[in-house]
Design a protein around this motif. Structure first.
Motif, PDB file in Angstrom:
ATOM      1  N   UNK A  74       0.835  -1.201   0.000  1.00 30.05           N
ATOM      2  CA  UNK A  74       0.000   0.000   0.000  1.00 30.05           C
ATOM      3  C   UNK A  74       0.874   1.257   0.000  1.00 30.05           C
ATOM      4  N   UNK A  75       1.876   1.272   0.855  1.00 33.10           N
ATOM      5  CA  UNK A  75       2.771   2.422   0.958  1.00 33.10           C
ATOM      6  C   UNK A  75       3.458   2.693  -0.374  1.00 33.10           C
ATOM      7  N   UNK A  76       3.982   1.657  -0.987  1.00 33.12           N
ATOM      8  CA  UNK A  76       4.663   1.786  -2.275  1.00 33.12           C
ATOM      9  C   UNK A  76       3.715   2.326  -3.340  1.00 33.12           C
ATOM     10  N   UNK A  77       2.479   1.840  -3.353  1.00 27.41           N
ATOM     11  CA  UNK A  77       1.492   2.285  -4.344  1.00 27.41           C
ATOM     12  C   UNK A  77       1.130   3.753  -4.155  1.00 27.41           C
ATOM     13  N   UNK A  78       1.154   4.235  -2.920  1.00 31.00           N
ATOM     14  CA  UNK A  78       0.735   5.609  -2.627  1.00 31.00           C
ATOM     15  C   UNK A  78       1.815   6.656  -2.887  1.00 31.00           C
TER      16      UNK A  78
END
Length: 129
Positions: A74-78
């Motif tokens: 999630x962090x990487x996608x954001x």
């Protein structure tokens, strides 16, 4: 790696921030376990601070627990939705460890670079303002 005394910080759950006149957002990471929920709240805070504008981030890293796989994903996608680039300032080795954890076998979604000197980090980030 403490913030300057004359700068008021905007306090967050996983980091404290200030946004300077050059357009760089400074982040003082806290030793908090990252979850999808607190990352989501942090992204909302960052967007509020920056007026929903993508900005370069200079982050002072701290040791924190390794997040679970869903949180890392999630962090990487954001990242590309809130930042143009990220400079990580830490003791030697810490940022490399974090990069290995978050981006194992993948290229980061935004330009990222590790530093032990924040002046060099700021200089590098200015190209992404």
């Amino acid at each position: 790696m403490n913030p300057p005394n004359n700068i008021p910080l905007i306090e967050g759950e996983i980091a404290d921030y200030y946004y300077d006149s050059t357009g760089i957002l400074y982040s003082y990471s806290k030793s908090t376990l990252r979850t999808v929920e607190n990352i989501s709240r942090n992204i909302a805070l960052v967007k509020q601070i920056t007026g929903n504008k993508k900005v370069p981030l200079l982050i002072y890293l701290s040791n924190s627990p390794v997040p679970d796989k869903a949180t890392r994903k999630f962090s990487t996608e954001q990242l590309p939705h809130v930042y143009t680039a990220m400079a990580m300032v830490s003791k030697p080795g810490l940022s490399k460890l974090i990069m290995n954890i978050l981006f194992k076998l993948k290229t980061p979604p935004i330009p990222m670079k590790s530093f032990t000197n924040d002046a060099e980090a700021k200089e590098w980030l200015l190209q992404y303002v």
